[in-house]
Scaffold this motif. Structure first.
Motif, mmCIF file in Angstrom:
data_model
loop_
_atom_site.group_PDB
_atom_site.id
_atom_site.type_symbol
_atom_site.label_atom_id
_atom_site.label_comp_id
_atom_site.label_asym_id
_atom_site.label_seq_id
_atom_site.Cartn_x
_atom_site.Cartn_y
_atom_site.Cartn_z
ATOM 1 N N ALA A 1 0.833 -1.210 0.000
ATOM 2 C CA ALA A 1 0.000 0.000 0.000
ATOM 3 C C ALA A 1 0.864 1.256 0.000
ATOM 4 O O ALA A 1 0.591 2.212 -0.739
ATOM 5 C CB ALA A 1 -0.940 -0.006 1.195
ATOM 6 N N ASP A 2 1.920 1.264 0.802
ATOM 7 C CA ASP A 2 2.826 2.419 0.826
ATOM 8 C C ASP A 2 3.488 2.640 -0.526
ATOM 9 O O ASP A 2 3.555 3.772 -1.017
ATOM 10 C CB ASP A 2 3.906 2.248 1.897
ATOM 11 N N ARG A 3 3.967 1.567 -1.128
ATOM 12 C CA ARG A 3 4.656 1.688 -2.418
ATOM 13 C C ARG A 3 3.699 2.151 -3.514
ATOM 14 O O ARG A 3 4.048 2.996 -4.339
ATOM 15 C CB ARG A 3 5.316 0.362 -2.800
ATOM 16 N N VAL A 4 2.497 1.619 -3.526
ATOM 17 C CA VAL A 4 1.499 2.015 -4.521
ATOM 18 C C VAL A 4 1.144 3.483 -4.326
ATOM 19 O O VAL A 4 1.107 4.268 -5.287
ATOM 20 C CB VAL A 4 0.243 1.114 -4.449
ATOM 21 N N SER A 5 0.882 3.875 -3.091
ATOM 22 C CA SER A 5 0.503 5.253 -2.794
ATOM 23 C C SER A 5 1.616 6.228 -3.176
ATOM 24 O O SER A 5 1.357 7.275 -3.783
ATOM 25 C CB SER A 5 0.161 5.386 -1.303
ATOM 26 N N GLU A 6 2.857 5.888 -2.840
ATOM 27 C CA GLU A 6 3.994 6.746 -3.178
ATOM 28 C C GLU A 6 4.178 6.865 -4.685
ATOM 29 O O GLU A 6 4.432 7.957 -5.206
ATOM 30 C CB GLU A 6 5.274 6.205 -2.544
ATOM 31 N N ALA A 7 4.056 5.764 -5.380
ATOM 32 C CA ALA A 7 4.241 5.785 -6.830
ATOM 33 C C ALA A 7 3.141 6.586 -7.514
ATOM 34 O O ALA A 7 3.408 7.390 -8.416
ATOM 35 C CB ALA A 7 4.290 4.363 -7.386
ATOM 36 N N LEU A 8 1.907 6.394 -7.093
ATOM 37 C CA LEU A 8 0.798 7.156 -7.672
ATOM 38 C C LEU A 8 0.916 8.632 -7.335
ATOM 39 O O LEU A 8 0.618 9.497 -8.164
ATOM 40 C CB LEU A 8 -0.545 6.595 -7.193
ATOM 41 N N ALA A 9 1.379 8.925 -6.121
ATOM 42 C CA ALA A 9 1.527 10.323 -5.699
ATOM 43 C C ALA A 9 2.468 11.089 -6.621
ATOM 44 O O ALA A 9 2.286 12.292 -6.830
ATOM 45 C CB ALA A 9 2.017 10.387 -4.263
ATOM 46 N N GLN A 10 3.440 10.412 -7.182
ATOM 47 C CA GLN A 10 4.350 11.091 -8.107
ATOM 48 C C GLN A 10 3.590 11.706 -9.271
ATOM 49 O O GLN A 10 3.938 12.782 -9.752
ATOM 50 C CB GLN A 10 5.421 10.126 -8.606
ATOM 51 N N LEU A 11 2.534 11.046 -9.716
ATOM 52 C CA LEU A 11 1.728 11.551 -10.823
ATOM 53 C C LEU A 11 1.000 12.831 -10.428
ATOM 54 O O LEU A 11 1.132 13.866 -11.086
ATOM 55 C CB LEU A 11 0.715 10.490 -11.268
ATOM 56 N N TYR A 12 0.225 12.806 -9.346
ATOM 57 C CA TYR A 12 -0.579 13.984 -9.039
ATOM 58 C C TYR A 12 0.196 15.058 -8.293
ATOM 59 O O TYR A 12 -0.195 16.216 -8.319
ATOM 60 C CB TYR A 12 -1.899 13.633 -8.348
ATOM 61 N N GLU A 13 1.316 14.719 -7.647
ATOM 62 C CA GLU A 13 2.132 15.756 -7.015
ATOM 63 C C GLU A 13 2.861 16.586 -8.068
ATOM 64 O O GLU A 13 2.837 17.811 -8.014
ATOM 65 C CB GLU A 13 3.148 15.144 -6.047
ATOM 66 N N ALA A 14 3.465 15.903 -9.015
ATOM 67 C CA ALA A 14 4.272 16.597 -10.019
ATOM 68 C C ALA A 14 3.427 17.449 -10.957
ATOM 69 O O ALA A 14 3.804 18.567 -11.302
ATOM 70 C CB ALA A 14 5.086 15.584 -10.822
ATOM 71 N N HIS A 15 2.284 16.936 -11.376
ATOM 72 C CA HIS A 15 1.491 17.628 -12.388
ATOM 73 C C HIS A 15 0.381 18.503 -11.831
ATOM 74 O O HIS A 15 -0.084 19.414 -12.516
ATOM 75 C CB HIS A 15 0.892 16.606 -13.360
#
Length: 152
Positions: free
Chosen positions: A24-38
């Motif tokens: 869950a942590d890895r999925v959340s962190e990886a997905l966060a890269q999408l909406y944090e950056a853009h």
């Protein structure tokens, strides 16, 4: 489970709570890269937006329950999103102590743009699974969640 799995040996790699938490942590962190950056959104802000997109109107208390985030984290996310004009907060006609939260037009437009991107990201993540495996995974997760709710 076999008796062998219930021994006093303790291997975290074979301990479901640890594996689920790590995943869950890895999925959340990886997905966060999408909406944090853009979109300059953090995890809590994304979760608030996603739930309001899904349910259209909720209170902060309902969002806390749905996301399992604490009240302070939801409150900070709501303040930021309201400040950015992505959500609106209005006193609830049902309870003067609560505020109903809704997406604004800008919030809706952001979600119309963002949802297909996160769905595409999810599709890429689960690509190693067959459609049937994916359905079974969601079913098994649902059964575990129900078990925890029943034991509540």
């Amino acid at each position: 489970m076999t008796d062998e799995n219930l021994s006093t040996d303790f291997d975290l790699e074979h301990f479901l709570p640890y594996r689920l938490d790590r995943l869950a942590d890895r999925v959340s962190e990886a997905l966060a890269q999408l909406y944090e950056a853009h979109y300059d959104l953090n995890v809590a802000q994304w979760r608030v937006l996603a739930w309001l997109h899904h349910r259209h109107e909720l209170t902060a208390k309902q969002i806390c329950a749905a996301t399992r985030m604490d009240k302070a984290r939801v409150s900070r996310a709501v303040q930021v999103l309201e400040g950015r004009g992505l959500i609106v907060r209005r006193p609830s006609p049902r309870d003067q102590r609560l505020h109903d939260l809704r997406l604004t037009e800008d919030g809706q437009a952001l979600m119309v743009e963002l949802v297909p991107q996160v769905r595409a990201w999810e599709a890429e993540l689960v690509a190693p699974l067959t459609t049937e495996e994916y359905r079974r995974l969601l079913d098994m997760m649902g059964r575990l969640e129900q078990r925890l709710q029943d034991d509540g």
